[in-house]
Design a protein around this motif. Structure first.
Motif, mmCIF file in Angstrom:
data_model
loop_
_atom_site.group_PDB
_atom_site.id
_atom_site.type_symbol
_atom_site.label_atom_id
_atom_site.label_comp_id
_atom_site.label_asym_id
_atom_site.label_seq_id
_atom_site.Cartn_x
_atom_site.Cartn_y
_atom_site.Cartn_z
ATOM 1 N N MET A 1 0.821 -1.191 0.000
ATOM 2 C CA MET A 1 0.000 0.000 0.000
ATOM 3 C C MET A 1 0.867 1.257 0.000
ATOM 4 O O MET A 1 1.859 1.321 0.699
ATOM 5 C CB MET A 1 -0.905 0.013 1.231
ATOM 6 C CG MET A 1 -2.089 0.879 0.963
ATOM 7 S SD MET A 1 -3.098 1.292 2.383
ATOM 8 C CE MET A 1 -1.944 1.904 3.525
ATOM 9 N N VAL B 1 3.573 -1.272 3.668
ATOM 10 C CA VAL B 1 3.205 0.134 3.446
ATOM 11 C C VAL B 1 4.454 0.933 3.075
ATOM 12 O O VAL B 1 5.497 0.787 3.702
ATOM 13 C CB VAL B 1 2.563 0.734 4.719
ATOM 14 C CG1 VAL B 1 2.405 2.243 4.608
ATOM 15 C CG2 VAL B 1 1.218 0.071 5.003
ATOM 16 N N ASP C 1 -2.696 4.990 -2.653
ATOM 17 C CA ASP C 1 -3.957 4.499 -2.091
ATOM 18 C C ASP C 1 -4.541 5.498 -1.105
ATOM 19 O O ASP C 1 -5.753 5.546 -0.896
ATOM 20 C CB ASP C 1 -3.718 3.175 -1.355
ATOM 21 C CG ASP C 1 -3.082 2.149 -2.258
ATOM 22 O OD1 ASP C 1 -3.791 1.666 -3.159
ATOM 23 O OD2 ASP C 1 -1.870 1.867 -2.103
ATOM 24 N N LEU C 2 -3.642 6.247 -0.476
ATOM 25 C CA LEU C 2 -4.065 7.111 0.616
ATOM 26 C C LEU C 2 -3.226 8.374 0.576
ATOM 27 O O LEU C 2 -2.001 8.301 0.443
ATOM 28 C CB LEU C 2 -3.829 6.340 1.931
ATOM 29 C CG LEU C 2 -4.325 6.899 3.227
ATOM 30 C CD1 LEU C 2 -5.825 7.188 3.162
ATOM 31 C CD2 LEU C 2 -4.046 5.903 4.348
ATOM 32 N N LEU D 1 -7.594 1.526 9.610
ATOM 33 C CA LEU D 1 -7.622 0.902 8.290
ATOM 34 C C LEU D 1 -7.691 -0.607 8.456
ATOM 35 O O LEU D 1 -6.878 -1.204 9.164
ATOM 36 C CB LEU D 1 -6.345 1.295 7.537
ATOM 37 C CG LEU D 1 -6.285 1.002 6.048
ATOM 38 C CD1 LEU D 1 -7.350 1.795 5.295
ATOM 39 C CD2 LEU D 1 -4.900 1.378 5.517
ATOM 40 N N GLY E 1 -7.750 -3.751 5.848
ATOM 41 C CA GLY E 1 -7.668 -4.066 4.421
ATOM 42 C C GLY E 1 -7.636 -2.776 3.629
ATOM 43 O O GLY E 1 -6.763 -1.928 3.841
ATOM 44 N N THR E 2 -8.614 -2.606 2.753
ATOM 45 C CA THR E 2 -8.637 -1.372 1.965
ATOM 46 C C THR E 2 -9.842 -0.506 2.343
ATOM 47 O O THR E 2 -10.263 0.346 1.567
ATOM 48 C CB THR E 2 -8.688 -1.678 0.455
ATOM 49 O OG1 THR E 2 -9.832 -2.513 0.227
ATOM 50 C CG2 THR E 2 -7.436 -2.385 -0.026
ATOM 51 N N THR E 3 -10.392 -0.760 3.537
ATOM 52 C CA THR E 3 -11.502 0.069 4.013
ATOM 53 C C THR E 3 -11.065 0.881 5.225
ATOM 54 O O THR E 3 -10.529 0.328 6.193
ATOM 55 C CB THR E 3 -12.716 -0.807 4.400
ATOM 56 O OG1 THR E 3 -13.088 -1.565 3.256
ATOM 57 C CG2 THR E 3 -13.903 0.048 4.827
ATOM 58 N N ALA F 1 -13.997 3.165 1.204
ATOM 59 C CA ALA F 1 -12.947 2.364 0.571
ATOM 60 C C ALA F 1 -11.858 3.275 0.008
ATOM 61 O O ALA F 1 -12.141 4.397 -0.421
ATOM 62 C CB ALA F 1 -13.559 1.523 -0.556
ATOM 63 N N LEU F 2 -10.609 2.794 0.012
ATOM 64 C CA LEU F 2 -9.509 3.519 -0.627
ATOM 65 C C LEU F 2 -9.717 3.470 -2.138
ATOM 66 O O LEU F 2 -10.436 2.605 -2.608
ATOM 67 C CB LEU F 2 -8.175 2.869 -0.259
ATOM 68 C CG LEU F 2 -7.871 2.747 1.240
ATOM 69 C CD1 LEU F 2 -6.477 2.133 1.420
ATOM 70 C CD2 LEU F 2 -7.938 4.093 1.939
ATOM 71 N N PRO F 3 -9.136 4.358 -2.911
ATOM 72 C CA PRO F 3 -8.276 5.492 -2.535
ATOM 73 C C PRO F 3 -9.075 6.660 -1.951
ATOM 74 O O PRO F 3 -10.276 6.768 -2.181
ATOM 75 C CB PRO F 3 -7.635 5.889 -3.871
ATOM 76 C CG PRO F 3 -8.627 5.483 -4.904
ATOM 77 C CD PRO F 3 -9.277 4.245 -4.378
#
Lengths: 321, 247
Positions: B1, B57, B111-112, B148, B150-152, B169-171
């Protein structure tokens, strides 16, 4: 060309800061000789036509319940579309939590020049120059907007609301609303308290009060005055008070009519958050406290003796008037 | 990520604010420069905490500024960023700055993206919102908590009159404030490691600035404090009522 004013509402009720932006936007429109219109999103229970008395002729209403929570992405699309449809070239927000979420997105979407945190009407004699607070209230910048579309967000409590006469016509606006990608799972509203940034009077305490158990005298004074309560950074950091009460450079910046500082020495970072208050009263037992230099009125004395007397005197004053 | 953390160079919070050149330039004499506290204490530290939980990350720092921003970028790398990008330009226009960062964000498919809730010099609270609009992702403003799974992301953010908890959800672009993380001090190992971490300098994209600062002003000086004796509180109330008309 017109001025479009975003009317912020929560739970169906129009916010006080919205009345300020309505007055401000209507004044700007009359300065430019153009129309002032409002826009409100979501389900509203207040009588929005009555907002005409703040100087707007027409209010666009998009009454889709997908708009009952502020979602920056969804709101920006709707407001930008409404601005295009109504031919607005200036869009006004309050620089409150909603404005901070939405105004910048609207500006980017319209490729508009943005001044966030304005504190006075634009000077339109030669170009379009907006005064805003910078360095956390320690100074002002005059910012020229050079793009045809302009977005301004106005600091709360920096423009006086003026109510006149008039009723606005309501225009039900049909704009497709996206389903928000952000799913709100809980809302916790602080009930019974006056929001700090909207308060006319703020009573604030510092380390001079010695501990959270001593806050009673401050709360009594605040209650008598109908004031919001605040604190200095060390008090917030020590968890004597909730951190949303921390005012200062790295906390909330406020501009009430009256700020009463009790047992706060007045570090430069604290002053940055409060020096736009119209009247500052400092109560501190240390005559050398730097806060006295920034104050209008002061008492050098023990807060534990002075504050209860102050509450009693205000009670007397209210009884006499 | 991949996390992109925006870091801005601001004067230290104790700086005396003054202007030169007829009020058109900020007086830098004697000013200590720091990482904007909201960028450092909350968004950068939260990104580091996410990396400590999940080694996959990576943290990229991005700064829009001249070469004089490099000491604060190195400090941010010492705290824990993996690499940094400096976009070699300077501006006070939020659209110009945010569009430069959005170009980096698009090219790197992050992603963030974290920003501070505002910078303590221009106080616009607008960079995050503009980036989010330009790359068309959700924007969470004024976050006080960020988790965070996972991706939520589960985020608590300040709204008018309270706070709200939301899932998204990401992004995603998030502006961070107090509550998201706690300030850290860089350690010697971090400072040593920061010297060799990559700091790339990009030339700016051709983007038009939509605003410019014409001049600065200082607030008018107070007339001086009127002191009231501690045994005469009634006089203070009279002054506040009759003279200041504040109560």
């Amino acid at each position: 060309m017109s001025v479009l004013i975003f009317i912020d509402q929560a739970d169906g009720h129009v916010k006080k800061s919205s009345l300020e932006v309505l007055t401000y936007g209507a004044k700007l429109a009359s300065q430019l000789g153009v129309a002032a219109e409002g826009i409100v999103l979501g389900t509203v229970s207040d009588d929005i036509a009555a907002l005409g008395k703040y100087g707007v002729s027409k209010i666009h209403h998009v009454s889709n319940n997908l708009l009952d929570h502020v979602d920056a992405q969804v709101y920006a699309k709707v407001i930008a579309e409404a601005a295009n449809a109504s031919g607005a070239s200036i869009i006004i927000f309050s620089h409150n939590q909603t404005g901070k979420a939405v105004a910048a997105r609207v500006a980017a979407r319209l490729k508009a020049g943005l001044v966030a945190g304005a504190c006075a009407l634009p000077d339109t004699t030669n170009g379009f120059v907006v005064k805003k607070t910078v360095f956390s209230g320690k100074a002002f910048a005059n910012v020229s907007i050079n793009a045809p579309i302009k977005v301004i967000s106005l600091n709360p409590n920096s423009y006086t609301t003026i109510a006149g006469e008039g009723t606005a016509t309501i225009n039900a606006l049909h704009i497709a609303v996206d389903t928000p990608k952000v799913k709100v799972t809980a809302v916790n509203k602080v009930t019974g308290e006056i929001p700090l940034t909207e308060a006319d009077i703020v009573v604030s305490g510092g380390r001079g009060l010695k501990g959270p158990e001593n806050w009673g005298i401050l709360l009594d004074l605040a209650k008598e005055l109908g004031a919001a309560t605040a604190c200095s950074r060390p008090v917030g950091d020590a968890h004597w008070r909730p951190h949303h009460e921390h005012v200062g450079q790295t906390g909330v910046q406020i501009a009430p009519n009256l700020y009463i500082a009790i047992g706060i020495s007045g570090a430069i970072q604290h002053l940055a958050g409060v020096n736009r208050s119209k009247v500052i009263v400092v109560i501190n037992k240390d005559p050398e406290a730097p806060f006295f230099k920034a104050a209008d009125y002061g008492i050098v004395g023990d807060a534990f003796e002075v504050v209860p007397q102050l509450t009693a005197e205000i009670k007397k004053l209210k009884a006499a008037n | 990520m991949k996390i992109l953390v925006c870091v801005s160079k601001t004067p230290d919070t104790t700086s005396k604010i003054a202007f030169t050149d007829g009020g058109t330039k900020f007086d830098e004499a004697g000013v200590q420069w720091i990482i904007n506290p909201y960028d450092e204490w909350y968004s950068l530290v939260r990104a580091i905490e996410l990396k400590e939980k999940d080694a996959s990350v990576s943290i990229t720092l991005v700064n829009v500024g001249g070469a004089d921003a490099e000491p604060i970028i190195r400090k941010a790398l010492a705290l824990g960023g993996d690499e940094a990008i400096r976009i070699n330009t300077d501006s006070s226009d939020p659209y110009y700055i945010a569009a430069q960062i959005a170009a980096v964000a698009k090219a790197g498919s992050y992603d963030l993206i974290f920003t501070g809730k505002e910078t303590i010099d221009y106080n616009g609270s607008s960079i995050g919102g503009i980036i989010a609009e330009l790359i068309d992702v959700p924007y969470i403003s004024l976050a006080t908590k960020f988790e965070l799974i996972g991706t939520t992301a589960t985020v608590t953010r300040e709204i008018e009159g309270g706070e709200e908890v939301a899932e998204v959800a990401l992004p995603l672009v998030v502006s961070c404030q107090k509550g998201v993380a706690e300030q850290r001090i860089p350690n010697m190992r971090g400072i040593m490691a920061a010297r060799t971490k990559p700091l790339k300098v990009n030339e700016p994209e051709a983007i038009e600035a939509l605003t410019n600062i014409v001049s600065f002003e200082l607030p008018p000086a107070k007339a001086g404090v009127k002191l009231v004796a501690p045994d005469n509180v009634a006089e203070l109330v009279r002054l506040l009522h009759e003279e200041a008309k504040a109560i």
